[in-house]
Each structure stands twice: as C-alpha cells, then as structure tokens.
Scaffold this active site. Structure first.
Site, PDB file in Angstrom:
ATOM      1  N   TYR A 295      -7.722  15.956  -6.678  1.00  9.53           N
ATOM      2  CA  TYR A 295      -6.900  15.190  -7.622  1.00  9.53           C
ATOM      3  C   TYR A 295      -5.869  16.122  -8.283  1.00  9.53           C
ATOM      4  CZ  TYR A 295      -5.819  11.826 -11.357  1.00  9.53           C
ATOM      5  OH  TYR A 295      -5.172  10.957 -12.212  1.00  9.53           O
TER       6      TYR A 295
ATOM      7  N   LYS B   1      -1.732  15.828  -8.086  1.00  9.07           N
ATOM      8  CA  LYS B   1      -0.907  15.603  -9.281  1.00  9.07           C
ATOM      9  C   LYS B   1       0.045  16.761  -9.550  1.00  9.07           C
ATOM     10  CE  LYS B   1      -2.388  11.506 -10.255  1.00  9.07           C
ATOM     11  NZ  LYS B   1      -1.465  10.353 -10.164  1.00  9.07           N
TER      12      LYS B   1
ATOM     13  N   ASP C 156       0.878  -1.172   0.000  1.00  9.23           N
ATOM     14  CA  ASP C 156       0.000   0.000   0.000  1.00  9.23           C
ATOM     15  C   ASP C 156       0.914   1.220   0.000  1.00  9.23           C
ATOM     16  OD1 ASP C 156      -1.590   2.156   0.619  1.00  9.23           O
ATOM     17  OD2 ASP C 156      -2.635   1.186   2.282  1.00  9.23           O
TER      18      ASP C 156
ATOM     19  N   SER D  13      -0.295  13.539 -14.100  1.00 13.64           N
ATOM     20  CA  SER D  13      -1.491  13.594 -14.942  1.00 13.64           C
ATOM     21  C   SER D  13      -1.506  14.977 -15.601  1.00 13.64           C
ATOM     22  CB  SER D  13      -2.736  13.441 -14.062  1.00 13.64           C
ATOM     23  OG  SER D  13      -3.892  13.817 -14.764  1.00 13.64           O
TER      24      SER D  13
HETATM   25  N1  LIG Z   1      -6.484   6.538 -16.607  1.00 18.38           N
HETATM   26  C1  LIG Z   1      -6.356   7.829 -16.774  1.00 18.38           C
HETATM   27  O1  LIG Z   1      -7.138   8.485 -17.501  1.00 18.38           O
HETATM   28  C2  LIG Z   1      -5.228   8.562 -16.081  1.00 18.38           C
HETATM   29  C3  LIG Z   1      -4.919   9.849 -16.517  1.00 18.38           C
HETATM   30  C4  LIG Z   1      -3.875  10.516 -15.896  1.00 18.38           C
HETATM   31  C5  LIG Z   1      -3.164   9.922 -14.881  1.00 18.38           C
HETATM   32  N2  LIG Z   1      -3.498   8.673 -14.464  1.00 18.38           N
HETATM   33  C6  LIG Z   1      -2.720   8.088 -13.360  1.00 18.38           C
HETATM   34  O2  LIG Z   1      -2.226   6.829 -13.753  1.00 18.38           O
HETATM   35  C7  LIG Z   1      -1.950   6.048 -12.585  1.00 18.38           C
HETATM   36  C8  LIG Z   1      -2.465   4.638 -12.804  1.00 18.38           C
HETATM   37  O3  LIG Z   1      -3.866   4.664 -12.857  1.00 18.38           O
HETATM   38  P1  LIG Z   1      -4.711   3.800 -13.882  1.00 18.38           P
HETATM   39  O4  LIG Z   1      -5.422   4.752 -14.756  1.00 18.38           O
HETATM   40  O5  LIG Z   1      -3.886   2.733 -14.477  1.00 18.38           O
HETATM   41  O6  LIG Z   1      -5.819   3.213 -12.867  1.00 18.38           O
HETATM   42  P2  LIG Z   1      -6.222   1.723 -12.461  1.00 18.38           P
HETATM   43  O7  LIG Z   1      -7.297   1.885 -11.430  1.00 18.38           O
HETATM   44  O8  LIG Z   1      -6.510   0.903 -13.664  1.00 18.38           O
HETATM   45  O9  LIG Z   1      -4.900   1.155 -11.767  1.00 18.38           O
HETATM   46  C9  LIG Z   1      -4.419   1.642 -10.534  1.00 18.38           C
HETATM   47  C10 LIG Z   1      -3.757   0.514  -9.744  1.00 18.38           C
HETATM   48  O10 LIG Z   1      -3.264   1.087  -8.526  1.00 18.38           O
HETATM   49  C11 LIG Z   1      -3.604   0.219  -7.451  1.00 18.38           C
HETATM   50  N3  LIG Z   1      -3.716   0.972  -6.204  1.00 18.38           N
HETATM   51  C12 LIG Z   1      -4.709   1.776  -5.772  1.00 18.38           C
HETATM   52  N4  LIG Z   1      -4.441   2.249  -4.549  1.00 18.38           N
HETATM   53  C13 LIG Z   1      -3.235   1.739  -4.197  1.00 18.38           C
HETATM   54  C14 LIG Z   1      -2.410   1.860  -3.041  1.00 18.38           C
HETATM   55  N5  LIG Z   1      -2.785   2.593  -1.972  1.00 18.38           N
HETATM   56  N6  LIG Z   1      -1.221   1.218  -3.034  1.00 18.38           N
HETATM   57  C15 LIG Z   1      -0.841   0.457  -4.080  1.00 18.38           C
HETATM   58  N7  LIG Z   1      -1.584   0.278  -5.176  1.00 18.38           N
HETATM   59  C16 LIG Z   1      -2.762   0.927  -5.236  1.00 18.38           C
HETATM   60  C17 LIG Z   1      -4.934  -0.411  -7.858  1.00 18.38           C
HETATM   61  O11 LIG Z   1      -5.166  -1.621  -7.151  1.00 18.38           O
HETATM   62  C18 LIG Z   1      -4.732  -0.605  -9.349  1.00 18.38           C
HETATM   63  O12 LIG Z   1      -4.166  -1.861  -9.625  1.00 18.38           O
HETATM   64  C19 LIG Z   1      -2.594   6.797 -11.421  1.00 18.38           C
HETATM   65  O13 LIG Z   1      -1.608   7.493 -10.690  1.00 18.38           O
HETATM   66  C20 LIG Z   1      -3.526   7.776 -12.111  1.00 18.38           C
HETATM   67  O14 LIG Z   1      -3.780   8.918 -11.335  1.00 18.38           O
HETATM   68  C21 LIG Z   1      -4.499   7.968 -15.048  1.00 18.38           C
END
Ligand SMILES: NC(=O)c1ccc[n+]([C@@H]2O[C@H](COP(=O)([O-])OP(=O)(O)OC[C@H]3O[C@@H](n4cnc5c(N)ncnc54)[C@H](O)[C@@H]3O)[C@@H](O)[C@H]2O)c1
Length: 275
Positions: free
Chosen positions: A164, A168, A71, A151
């Site tokens: 958020y 970021k 975590d 992000s």
């Molecule tokens: N998807 C988008 O549109 C987008 C855009 C910009 C930035 N992001 C960033 O990309 C990163 C990945 O997100 P994603 O889109 O792949 O989402 P996702 O939900 O598909 O994957 C996120 C993963 O992080 C894990 N997670 C959540 N809380 C956690 C914790 N406390 N400790 C360890 N693991 C944890 C979840 O179990 C999951 O496997 C994030 O930081 C998100 O903010 C995503």
C-alpha cells in the site's frame, strides 16, 4: 486570451467533474461536495449500484449526476470513461478525481505477487490511467484540474503496509511531477494525503486484524470524509499541491522531512517494542 478587449471566461475547474470510486467514502463525499458547489458529476465506480446511489444523493441536492461503471485497473475502461463523461455532461470534463483505491496490509514476506499486482493495479495504475486519459484532453481545452488521492502512507513508511505504501508513494510522485510539468498549461494538481478517514476501506480491503483496524478507523480518526473533500477542493482553488488534512498526518510529514533517517530509526524501534 483576450476577445474583443474582454478576458475570455473559463468555466470553473469544478464545473464538470469525474470521480472514480464515487460509490463510497471519500469519493462519495467529493461527488456530493462538488454537487453542492454547483458542479455536474460523473460518478464512476466498479460497483455500479453504489455509484447510482451517489447519483441519487446528488439529485436530491438538486444537482446533476451520472453513474458509470468503471474498473480503474483496466486502462480501456478508464479511457472509455473519459470519452463517455464528456458526452453525458455535454461539456468537456474540467476536473478528474482519481480516488478509487483499496486497502492491503500484512508483512512484506507474506505478500504474494498477486497481492502486489492487485494493489498496484488499482491504487497506482488506476491513477496513472486516469491521468493518461485526461491530461491530453485538458491540454486541448487549455485548462483543467486533477486531484489524486494518495495517503499519508505515501511518506509514513508504516511497517506491514509495504505494498500500500509503495502504491501511494507512486501516486504522490506522479502528482508532484505533473504539478510542475502541467503548470504552463493551466492544469492544477492536488494530491490528498490523509491518515485515518472513517470509510469502508478496511471492510472492503485485505488487511489483518480487520475488526481492530475498523474500530480505530471509526473511533480514532481526526476527521470525516466530508471534511477531507471540502478541504481538498478549497486547496485546489488556492493552487496548493498538497492536502494533508489531519494533525497526525501533518506531524508525520514534518518529522519525516526534518530527519528521514531518525524518523525511520524510531519507527523501527517502536515496531520492535510493540510487536
Ligand atoms: N479511509 C482512509 O483511512 C484512507 C486514508 C488514506 C487514503 N485513502 C484513500 O482514499 C481513497 C478512497 O478510499 P475510501 O477510504 O473512501 O474507501 P471505500 O472503500 O469507502 O471507497 C472506495 C471506493 O472505490 C471503489 N473501488 C474499489 N476498487 C475499484 C476499482 N478497481 N475501480 C473502480 N472503483 C473501485 C469501491 O467500490 C468503493 O466504492 C482510496 O484511494 C484510499 O486508498 C483512504
């Protein structure tokens, strides 16, 4: 450093990687891309089953992976991850990808203090803990690389995303500062700033209009998590600090930098018209 007249070979910064949040979305794509590029990957996630699934996919590619539950919102777990990763891979870690994150949306005055703490703790402190755990190790090793997943929200200032956006913006500021501070130690930094990427972030997050947003994420995104991971790793190789993958992310970046005042004014007008 010269040894017997020959330049000492450092292992590639992608050889021994740790990815947080590797059980889904962008984190999983990073883990698989690293495996395809010959790396060994420690896949950590709060969800151990999901991390194990990613390791299964890595092994199907003929590469080596290890699943570790962590975590990122708990510093002692991140510190332990850094120790355990080196032991599992039987090599010093050369790259950390601080990717784990969650989505949170809603009006500023509807956000509770618990909302703030939940989001900041994972999205910002999780990245700070990751950097705190690995930077001293990279300095000792004499090189290393960090990818922090921020992000486009770090600069777009989109309404109803205060918490958020703040989390970021912190990740981006941290990455920019570390990039300058760590250059002399041969530690590379890249910060990823995408707009929409189709992943589970909406399903897993706490956001209003979930169905609508998930539809937009799935159908209106200009990229995929696999493309984003590839581009970011290529940019890291080229020594670039920023990865701004999509056309809309680039456009917002340019507009905000050209005239921050005007940009924010138009954003406010647009928000008033459409709400
Ligand atoms: N998807 C988008 O549109 C987008 C855009 C910009 C930035 N992001 C960033 O990309 C990163 C990945 O997100 P994603 O889109 O792949 O989402 P996702 O939900 O598909 O994957 C996120 C993963 O992080 C894990 N997670 C959540 N809380 C956690 C914790 N406390 N400790 C360890 N693991 C944890 C979840 O179990 C999951 O496997 C994030 O930081 C998100 O903010 C995503």
């Amino acid at each position: 450093m010269m040894l017997f007249g020959k330049k000492e070979q450092k292992p590639s910064h992608k050889a021994y990687a740790v990815v947080t949040g590797a059980g889904s979305g962008i984190g999983r794509s990073f883990a698989l891309e690293l495996a395809k590029r010959g790396g060994t990957v420690v896949c950590s996630d709060i969800n151990l089953d999901a991390a194990r699934e990613t390791v299964g996919l890595i092994e199907a590619l003929g590469a080596k992976g290890f699943a570790v539950q962590c975590d990122v919102g708990k510093e002692e777990q991140v510190t332990q991850l850094a120790e355990q990763a080196g032991q599992l891979m039987q090599s010093p870690v050369t790259l950390v990808i601080n990717n784990a994150g969650i989505g949170l949306g809603g009006k500023f005055d509807e956000m509770t203090l618990e909302d703030w703490q939940w989001c900041m703790n994972i999205n910002l402190w999780g990245v700070i803990y990751g950097c705190r755990a690995f930077v001293p190790k990279f300095k000792q090793l004499g090189h290393g690389a960090i990818i922090n997943v921020a992000s486009a929200a770090s600069y777009t200032a989109a309404p109803e995303m205060t918490v958020y956006n703040v989390s970021k913006a912190g990740v981006r500021a941290l990455s920019e500062t570390l990039s300058a501070e760590l250059k002399k130690f041969d530690i590379k930094v890249n910060v990823l700033c995408p707009t929409l990427v189709p992943t589970n972030i909406i399903k897993n997050g706490k956001v209003p209009h979930k169905g609508l947003l998930d539809y937009a994420l799935t159908n209106l995104a200009f990229t995929t998590s696999d493309k984003v991971a590839k581009l970011t790793l290529d940019n890291l190789d080229k020594g670039k600090l920023y990865t701004i993958p999509q056309i809309d992310a680039k456009l917002f970046w340019l507009m905000k930098r050209a005239s921050p005042d005007l940009y924010t004014k138009f954003l406010g007008i647009g928000y008033r018209l459409f709400k």
